[in-house]
Scaffold this motif. Structure first.
Motif, PDB file in Angstrom:
ATOM      1  N   LEU A  89       0.035   3.951   0.296  1.00 51.85           N
ATOM      2  CA  LEU A  89       0.884   2.969  -0.382  1.00 51.85           C
ATOM      3  C   LEU A  89       0.062   2.041  -1.279  1.00 51.85           C
ATOM      4  O   LEU A  89       0.610   1.394  -2.164  1.00 51.85           O
ATOM      5  CB  LEU A  89       1.665   2.147   0.648  1.00 51.85           C
ATOM      6  N   PHE A  90      -1.253   2.004  -1.060  1.00 47.35           N
ATOM      7  CA  PHE A  90      -2.127   1.158  -1.873  1.00 47.35           C
ATOM      8  C   PHE A  90      -2.503   1.861  -3.181  1.00 47.35           C
ATOM      9  O   PHE A  90      -2.207   3.040  -3.372  1.00 47.35           O
ATOM     10  CB  PHE A  90      -3.370   0.771  -1.074  1.00 47.35           C
ATOM     11  N   GLU A  91      -3.144   1.118  -4.074  1.00 44.67           N
ATOM     12  CA  GLU A  91      -3.471   1.647  -5.402  1.00 44.67           C
ATOM     13  C   GLU A  91      -4.421   2.828  -5.363  1.00 44.67           C
ATOM     14  O   GLU A  91      -4.281   3.775  -6.128  1.00 44.67           O
ATOM     15  CB  GLU A  91      -4.101   0.540  -6.264  1.00 44.67           C
ATOM     16  N   ARG A  92      -5.415   2.766  -4.475  1.00 47.87           N
ATOM     17  CA  ARG A  92      -6.418   3.826  -4.487  1.00 47.87           C
ATOM     18  C   ARG A  92      -7.087   3.947  -3.117  1.00 47.87           C
ATOM     19  O   ARG A  92      -7.076   3.021  -2.316  1.00 47.87           O
ATOM     20  CB  ARG A  92      -7.481   3.551  -5.549  1.00 47.87           C
ATOM     21  N   GLY A  93      -7.662   5.123  -2.908  1.00 51.09           N
ATOM     22  CA  GLY A  93      -8.476   5.358  -1.729  1.00 51.09           C
ATOM     23  C   GLY A  93      -9.818   5.914  -2.151  1.00 51.09           C
ATOM     24  O   GLY A  93      -9.904   6.692  -3.110  1.00 51.09           O
ATOM     25  N   VAL A  94     -10.885   5.517  -1.468  1.00 56.27           N
ATOM     26  CA  VAL A  94     -12.229   6.004  -1.765  1.00 56.27           C
ATOM     27  C   VAL A  94     -12.801   6.613  -0.501  1.00 56.27           C
ATOM     28  O   VAL A  94     -13.033   5.925   0.496  1.00 56.27           O
ATOM     29  CB  VAL A  94     -13.149   4.877  -2.269  1.00 56.27           C
ATOM     30  N   GLU A  95     -13.013   7.934  -0.518  1.00 57.39           N
ATOM     31  CA  GLU A  95     -13.575   8.645   0.621  1.00 57.39           C
ATOM     32  C   GLU A  95     -14.679   9.569   0.139  1.00 57.39           C
ATOM     33  O   GLU A  95     -14.463  10.388  -0.756  1.00 57.39           O
ATOM     34  CB  GLU A  95     -12.500   9.448   1.352  1.00 57.39           C
ATOM     35  N   HIS A  96     -15.863   9.443   0.740  1.00 57.88           N
ATOM     36  CA  HIS A  96     -17.014  10.288   0.392  1.00 57.88           C
ATOM     37  C   HIS A  96     -17.309  10.248  -1.103  1.00 57.88           C
ATOM     38  O   HIS A  96     -17.642  11.261  -1.716  1.00 57.88           O
ATOM     39  CB  HIS A  96     -16.773  11.730   0.851  1.00 57.88           C
ATOM     40  N   GLY A  97     -17.162   9.063  -1.699  1.00 59.53           N
ATOM     41  CA  GLY A  97     -17.435   8.891  -3.114  1.00 59.53           C
ATOM     42  C   GLY A  97     -16.342   9.366  -4.040  1.00 59.53           C
ATOM     43  O   GLY A  97     -16.464   9.257  -5.264  1.00 59.53           O
ATOM     44  N   VAL A  98     -15.266   9.899  -3.485  1.00 62.20           N
ATOM     45  CA  VAL A  98     -14.146  10.387  -4.298  1.00 62.20           C
ATOM     46  C   VAL A  98     -13.052   9.325  -4.341  1.00 62.20           C
ATOM     47  O   VAL A  98     -12.572   8.885  -3.288  1.00 62.20           O
ATOM     48  CB  VAL A  98     -13.573  11.699  -3.722  1.00 62.20           C
ATOM     49  N   GLU A  99     -12.691   8.899  -5.540  1.00 58.43           N
ATOM     50  CA  GLU A  99     -11.628   7.911  -5.699  1.00 58.43           C
ATOM     51  C   GLU A  99     -10.332   8.611  -6.064  1.00 58.43           C
ATOM     52  O   GLU A  99     -10.287   9.415  -6.991  1.00 58.43           O
ATOM     53  CB  GLU A  99     -11.992   6.899  -6.783  1.00 58.43           C
ATOM     54  N   THR A 100      -9.281   8.313  -5.317  1.00 57.33           N
ATOM     55  CA  THR A 100      -7.978   8.950  -5.508  1.00 57.33           C
ATOM     56  C   THR A 100      -6.918   7.889  -5.749  1.00 57.33           C
ATOM     57  O   THR A 100      -6.864   6.890  -5.034  1.00 57.33           O
ATOM     58  CB  THR A 100      -7.589   9.782  -4.270  1.00 57.33           C
ATOM     59  N   GLU A 101      -6.083   8.119  -6.727  1.00 55.30           N
ATOM     60  CA  GLU A 101      -4.986   7.195  -7.014  1.00 55.30           C
ATOM     61  C   GLU A 101      -3.898   7.337  -5.962  1.00 55.30           C
ATOM     62  O   GLU A 101      -3.473   8.445  -5.628  1.00 55.30           O
ATOM     63  CB  GLU A 101      -4.403   7.489  -8.399  1.00 55.30           C
TER      64      GLU A 101
END
Length: 211
Positions: A89-101
């Motif tokens: 529900l948030f703007e973005r997620g950052v996992e293992h250096g990967v940013e996802t909208e």
């Protein structure tokens, strides 16, 4: 009073069977679906989620789930996100250096917890506001079941001037993070109420009762 109709969004991620059983125990009529008409018509929509942020967003977009969520909220129709279903529900997620909208319903980033042991797995208490609907009737020492390594750790939505401010519930594992949010028709929990025994059942009853 007639039973509420709850749609459990099926987009290939989430504990659908356990969530459906837990919701059914509240007395709600539960339908697991990815059908837009069913999801939009239901009294409440539950968005589950387990696994990686990126994978969940891909699954969600594949069924148009972000549009279902947005359309419901635009009409003031209740939505409840669970675990990664909260994170997206948030703007973005950052996992293992990967940013996802993400869905962008709330500003902010879901990031890795700075904790000595990950994942944060097991029972933990939360700090809920006294006027919370979700946690109504639950004691301060009530524990809920968490399984996650990432979370939103800052609330970035500006304080509204003319409407009730969001109700924010916090927990701590290495750092403080958002354990739940109640923001108008949109609510979410980082923990799994369907795995949290009597406490989780009470929370789901509170949400269904508010529909």
């Amino acid at each position: 009073m007639s039973a509420k109709n709850v749609a459990l969004l099926d987009y290939g991620s989430g504990n659908l069977h356990s969530a459906a059983r837990a919701l059914a125990r509240t007395g709600a009529n539960v339908e697991v679906t990815s059908d837009h008409k069913v999801a939009l018509a239901a009294d409440g929509l539950v968005v589950p989620g387990v696994g990686a942020f990126d994978a969940c967003m891909k699954g969600l977009r594949a069924v148009g789930g972000e549009k279902i969520i947005g359309t419901r909220l635009a009409g003031g129709r209740p939505v409840l996100g669970i675990c990664v279903g909260m994170q997206v529900l948030f703007e973005r997620g950052v996992e293992h250096g990967v940013e996802t909208e993400g869905c962008g319903e709330w500003p902010g980033t879901v990031a890795r917890l700075d904790a000595p042991v990950l994942p944060h797995m097991g029972w933990n208490t939360v700090e809920a506001p006294v006027d919370s609907v979700l946690f109504s009737g639950l004691d301060a020492d009530t524990r809920f079941y968490f399984v996650h390594s990432y979370a939103a750790q800052v609330w970035e939505l500006p304080e509204p001037e003319r409407i009730a401010p969001p109700k924010l519930t916090w927990a701590e594992h290495g750092v403080k993070f958002l354990a739940a949010v109640e923001n108008g028709p949109l609510s979410a929990t980082q923990f799994h109420p369907e795995k949290s025994g009597d406490a989780g059942a009470a929370l789901l009853r509170n949400w269904v009762g508010s529909l």
